[in-house]
Motif scaffolding. Sequence first.
Motif: not given
Length: 389
Positions: A30-52, A74-76
């Motif tokens: 079974t094949e599945c495909e998706a595109t994850f678009k992180v809007k306002n990437f620069v601001a999103a990185v600055a605001a995110t504090d979720t630890v890997y 699955f998530a990306i």
Amino acid sequence: GARFSPVPPPMMVESSEASPPEACAEFRLTECEATFKVKNFVAAVAATDTVYPGHPDFREIASCPIMSAGDFKFAIVIVWGVDERGRPDLNKKIGVCGRRVDHTLEICTLSMAWKLLNQTDSNSCSGVDRGFFRHSRGHDRGRLPWGESASTLVSLAEAFDVSKGWLHDGALHIRMKLTVVTNITAVNSSVSDDAVSQQDVCNDMRTLLDNAIFTDVSIEVGDEQIMAHRNILAARSPVFNAMLHTSMSEGREKKIVIKDLDARAVRDMIGYLYTGSVKGETLDDDDMCLGLLQAAHYYKVDGLVGSCADLISKRLAVTTVCDRLEFADLLGCENLKTRCLSFIYQHMAEVQNTEAYQKLCRRPSLLMDIIAMLSPPAKRKRGDRPESD
């Protein structure tokens, strides 16, 4: 469709290679495909504090479950590094991986291809598996921003530089394609046996709980009574472990009385302690999931706290985020609170027009958290000296 150029095999969190599909008596790809678009990437990185997970010097942004194959979802996820003060480290690379986010215990077998899209397609960064690999629930697979394989990845500085072509109207785009082996009827490997064995254990533990076999403690919540086993409760929750010590009244009386928690939430939490899983109908309903999070947080069932917080944060909306933030703050759940603040940062214009936001403004501490997110401390100018004690 996108072309996925072969590159050296990506780094894996779980590295055991699975038997090829030819070893199956009957199977389906079974094949599945998706595109994850992180809007306002620069601001999103600055605001995110979720630890890997497991890497305090790295942060992550994960999509909702955007790909599925049978019971598998699955998530990306994108991952980047931070410096000693928790700020994005522009010199570190951006990692890309796929994460299993379903609740089935079965181990799936898959092959992955991913692509970090550049406006000039030939400059895109990509990776592809050379074969099929086992992928357990909650694990990631892809190329992470550390180790030798990270050298071929894109740095944050490159991604932030609009002239490099990685941002599409400010958004970072990651495309992923999975080929998943499903509907296996016979497999000549130990993977299937292990999965069946794990499921059998969970089923037996559920039977032990549901049929109250050899129970030795009662849990009273509301009008309900749940019969359970002290050794299992103590092994799975440090709070239950302390309560059931013989010097405590609960240990002597073999009875635990729970107040201020929803009976169904407690029942689902106890079920999780036995089986490691929760019914989908509970997790799909925000109110029930919030009740379960509250119970799990009180009894320090960390795995369940993390799962509930992840699911709730992925369903945040402009109309609900302020209520979720207040709930997380009162509960003391920093995981969910941080994600709510990040969501508000990205959707401030819409959120501040809601009634829930106006209500939130009556809580100065939370309002200060939002202001701090929107207006980070100013950088000290060169030549300024820090204040001394």
